[in-house]
Design an enzyme around this catalytic site. Sequence first.
Site, short mmCIF file in Angstrom:
data_model
loop_
_atom_site.label_atom_id
_atom_site.label_comp_id
_atom_site.label_asym_id
_atom_site.label_seq_id
_atom_site.Cartn_x
_atom_site.Cartn_y
_atom_site.Cartn_z
N HIS A 125 157.01 -0.96 -40.73
CA HIS A 125 155.85 -1.57 -41.36
C HIS A 125 156.30 -2.65 -42.32
CE1 HIS A 125 153.07 1.48 -39.80
NE2 HIS A 125 153.95 2.41 -40.17
N ASP A 128 151.92 -8.58 -45.21
CA ASP A 128 151.69 -10.03 -45.23
C ASP A 128 150.53 -10.30 -46.17
OD1 ASP A 128 150.79 -12.62 -44.76
OD2 ASP A 128 150.44 -12.35 -42.62
N HIS A 130 148.04 -12.89 -47.66
CA HIS A 130 147.49 -14.23 -47.47
C HIS A 130 147.45 -15.01 -48.79
CE1 HIS A 130 145.25 -13.37 -43.41
NE2 HIS A 130 146.50 -12.94 -43.40
N HIS A 165 147.75 -7.55 -44.87
CA HIS A 165 147.78 -6.66 -43.71
C HIS A 165 149.22 -6.45 -43.26
CE1 HIS A 165 148.49 -9.92 -40.73
NE2 HIS A 165 147.72 -10.65 -41.53
N CYS A 166 149.42 -5.47 -42.42
CA CYS A 166 150.72 -5.22 -41.81
C CYS A 166 150.91 -6.17 -40.64
CB CYS A 166 150.81 -3.77 -41.35
SG CYS A 166 152.46 -3.26 -40.81
N HIS A 176 148.51 -2.46 -35.54
CA HIS A 176 148.57 -1.93 -36.90
C HIS A 176 147.33 -2.31 -37.70
CE1 HIS A 176 153.07 -0.78 -37.27
NE2 HIS A 176 152.72 -0.77 -36.00
N MET A 181 145.52 -0.94 -41.21
CA MET A 181 146.45 -1.52 -42.17
C MET A 181 146.04 -2.91 -42.64
SD MET A 181 150.22 -0.16 -41.13
CE MET A 181 150.77 -0.26 -42.83
N HIS A 286 125.09 -8.91 -45.26
CA HIS A 286 123.70 -9.14 -45.67
C HIS A 286 123.27 -7.93 -46.49
CE1 HIS A 286 119.44 -10.27 -45.41
NE2 HIS A 286 119.20 -9.00 -45.15
N GLU A 310 121.06 -15.50 -48.09
CA GLU A 310 120.52 -14.31 -47.44
C GLU A 310 121.59 -13.57 -46.65
OE1 GLU A 310 117.84 -15.12 -44.15
OE2 GLU A 310 118.37 -17.25 -44.23
N THR A 311 122.39 -14.31 -45.90
CA THR A 311 123.50 -13.77 -45.13
C THR A 311 124.65 -14.74 -45.25
OG1 THR A 311 121.98 -12.73 -43.55
CG2 THR A 311 124.24 -13.02 -42.82
N HIS A 337 125.32 -8.17 -40.39
CA HIS A 337 124.04 -8.52 -39.75
C HIS A 337 124.17 -8.90 -38.28
CE1 HIS A 337 119.81 -9.49 -39.53
NE2 HIS A 337 119.66 -9.11 -40.79
#
Length: 382
Positions: A125, A128, A130, A165-166, A176, A181, A286, A310-311, A337
């Site tokens: 494992h 990462d 971002h 995330h992995c 993964h 993950m 939403h 709204e969304t 939504h």
Amino acid sequence: MLSRRAALMIGAGLAAAPALVRNAQAQEEAIVPVAAPSDLSGLTRIKRELVAPPQVHEHEQVAPGGPRIVEFEMRIQEKEIQVADDAWLQAMTFNGSVPGPMMIVHEGDYVELTLKNPPTNMMQHNIDFHAATGGLGGGALTLINPGEMTVLRFKATRAGVFTYHCAPGGPMIPWHVVSGMSGTIMVLPREGLKDQFGKSVAYDKVVYIGETDFYIPKDETGAYKRFADVGESYPDTLEVMNRLIPSHVVFNGRVGALTGDNALTARVGERVLFVHNQANRDTRPHLIGGHGDLVWEHGKFHNPPAVDQETWFIRGGSSGAALYRFLQPGLYAYVNHNLIEAVNLGATAHVKVEGDWNNDLMEQVTAPTPYDADLELRTALP
């Protein structure tokens, strides 16, 4: 004779062998010293204890001073989790939760993570971020086998909410991620959040929602399969994954994780910051009965927030944030939504809000009552 556990490890490793070799080479190249170590001896260190979603650890909204080194520790856990009443998953997790816990720092702080892969696990494992710069987001420097640990430090140079995330290489990466993950780190501006006019704005609580698409195989009778361990689950799971049709789309690890007795809570007048992560697929949060007062759809706090949404849209592999001040009591539904995914596959949360009702905002003028439909039909005819 190989043990079953060793055979499974070899099988999973062979499936990703080319990518793992490339990743190992990248890792080896990345750790060759090319510069003197950073001297951070003058910075204050603070240790944060991570908590399971939807909660977040203690933090300040406005930085109390200059940059700090913020220490975290996470253990990787491979374990079976229940996704629905009839479905179980051999999951891979950061700290045992899906999603992994949220980390919160301020722009300019240093994140120092101790990552542990216990010897009871089967898989390699890594992590990462971002939010990080260089080294595959830290993935090239954190690839660890069962029984190993590593410490990664990076400077949080950009404000916003970011996915982690992995990413151990090749086909192991999507497997993964959709096995649990992923998570979010929130990097707050040092002066705190600001609205569309640049005016400071605060929140009363943070709600952390991680949306995950699961791909659980079925047997010949249509029942979901269960597996002895994560290695055994790989071939059948890969076949379902490659069809790109999830069996479940859920918030925080399982159907109903944030509904019923597990519903979120708030009070009229409270400002709630909803942080939403989806590491693999696009989603459309939403709040039924409410709005996004301020929405950082791309998740980056130096961009002015959109208002009165709204969304909103969150791209796969990213996190977003929305601030809403509740104005009415009642039960709210926070959903993806794509209503098929919300209602049929599980991507729904509830928020129970207490307080006084405001008839000026909404009022039931006439309660449901019978009426003479036949009379209406007769009088409507020419």
